[in-house]
Design a protein around this motif. Structure first.
Motif, PDB file in Angstrom:
ATOM      1  N   HIS A   1      16.144 -26.069 -15.050  1.00  0.00           N
ATOM      2  CA  HIS A   1      16.559 -25.072 -14.625  1.00  0.00           C
ATOM      3  C   HIS A   1      16.556 -23.591 -15.431  1.00  0.00           C
ATOM      4  O   HIS A   1      16.571 -22.559 -14.811  1.00  0.00           O
ATOM      5  N   ASP A   2      16.205 -23.799 -16.622  1.00  0.00           N
ATOM      6  CA  ASP A   2      16.151 -22.770 -17.418  1.00  0.00           C
ATOM      7  C   ASP A   2      14.987 -22.759 -18.213  1.00  0.00           C
ATOM      8  O   ASP A   2      15.119 -22.755 -19.576  1.00  0.00           O
TER       9      ASP A   2
ATOM     10  N   GLU B   1      18.320 -23.765  -3.769  1.00  0.00           N
ATOM     11  CA  GLU B   1      18.363 -23.191  -4.928  1.00  0.00           C
ATOM     12  C   GLU B   1      17.988 -21.646  -4.902  1.00  0.00           C
ATOM     13  O   GLU B   1      17.227 -21.245  -3.914  1.00  0.00           O
ATOM     14  N   LYS B   2      18.409 -20.691  -5.900  1.00  0.00           N
ATOM     15  CA  LYS B   2      18.135 -19.694  -6.037  1.00  0.00           C
ATOM     16  C   LYS B   2      17.569 -19.117  -7.315  1.00  0.00           C
ATOM     17  O   LYS B   2      18.315 -19.568  -8.339  1.00  0.00           O
ATOM     18  N   THR B   3      16.540 -18.473  -7.719  1.00  0.00           N
ATOM     19  CA  THR B   3      15.951 -18.214  -8.781  1.00  0.00           C
ATOM     20  C   THR B   3      16.438 -16.808  -9.253  1.00  0.00           C
ATOM     21  O   THR B   3      16.197 -15.776  -8.704  1.00  0.00           O
TER      22      THR B   3
ATOM     23  N   LYS C   1      17.172 -21.374 -12.484  1.00  0.00           N
ATOM     24  CA  LYS C   1      17.388 -21.934 -11.112  1.00  0.00           C
ATOM     25  C   LYS C   1      18.529 -22.450 -10.908  1.00  0.00           C
ATOM     26  O   LYS C   1      19.421 -22.922 -11.414  1.00  0.00           O
TER      27      LYS C   1
END
Length: 240
Positions: A36-37, A211-213, A218
């Motif tokens: 995610h990061d 998902e949206k970045t 994410k």
């Protein structure tokens, strides 16, 4: 002739039930955060989130949220129907407004729940949920050492059970991760009774889809909230 098949199913069952034990809770969390990061951006997050909450049989609420972690700033401007509220926490100092005016009657403060307690609640709510799973590294977070294997809605997951120090919270949380990608796809919480035991007819589960970045992180585009006790849909947060 049937003995080999019998042994095969025993082996398969054992493999399924021990699959999650090939990874520790720390390894699972680290892999989820890496998904995610990947560039460790959350600690310096400074961005805006535009979120629409769709609620069954009610009008939607549109929120413009600013989170600036380095400068300790948070603001949410929420519009529903013809009313707009603004709540701000700037380096610990709280302020709020209704329809762009800070001159608010006591009646309207009560009607729209405009107070510093509510403003801090929103700050904690949005920074926690959109900062997951990175926020599971925060002090006071107690992660069970055992990774569970669970099936939810017909899909297999690695699951972390999380409790908190008494001064942080009393709920019991479960975080569900895709065992192949390590993406966080569900989280779930339960209330506890006076003895600290889980109340199975309480709490909610939240299903994350798409998902949206944002700023390299994410984040879930859709978060659908359901009651644990009866699967009733409470609402859906949509990240625009």
């Amino acid at each position: 002739m049937q003995k080999p098949y019998f042994l095969y199913f025993i082996l398969l069952f054992t493999t399924i039930n021990t699959f999650g034990q090939n990874i520790t809770s720390k390894e699972l969390l680290d892999k989820a955060i890496a998904y995610h990061d990947p560039n460790n951006n959350w600690k310096t997050f400074n961005g805006r989130l535009n979120i629409t909450m769709e609620i069954p049989k009610k009008s939607s609420r549109h929120s413009d949220i600013q989170i600036n972690l380095p400068n300790d700033f948070f603001q949410v401007i929420a519009t529903r129907d013809s009313s707009t509220t603004r709540m701000t926490i700037d380096k610990g100092i709280c302020s709020y407004a209704l329809n762009n005016s800070e001159k608010i009657s006591e009646e309207d403060k009560k009607k729209y729940t405009l107070n510093c307690e509510r403003a801090n609640l929103y700050k904690n709510y949005y920074t926690y949920l959109y900062g997951l799973p990175m926020k599971l590294k925060d002090p006071g977070t107690l992660i069970n050492s055992r990774v569970e294997d669970r099936t939810f809605k017909g899909k297999n997951y690695f699951v972390l059970k999380v409790t908190y120090d008494e001064n942080v919270g009393s709920d019991i949380w479960y975080f569900y991760f895709n065992p192949k990608t390590f993406a966080m796809e569900i989280y779930q919480f339960y209330k506890t009774d006076e003895c600290g035991y889980q109340k199975n007819d309480s709490g909610e589960y939240i299903i994350l889809t798409k998902e949206k970045t944002i700023n390299g992180i994410k984040m879930p585009k859709n978060r659908a909230w359901y009651y644990n006790k009866n699967d009733e849909l409470l609402g859906t947060d949509i990240l625009k």
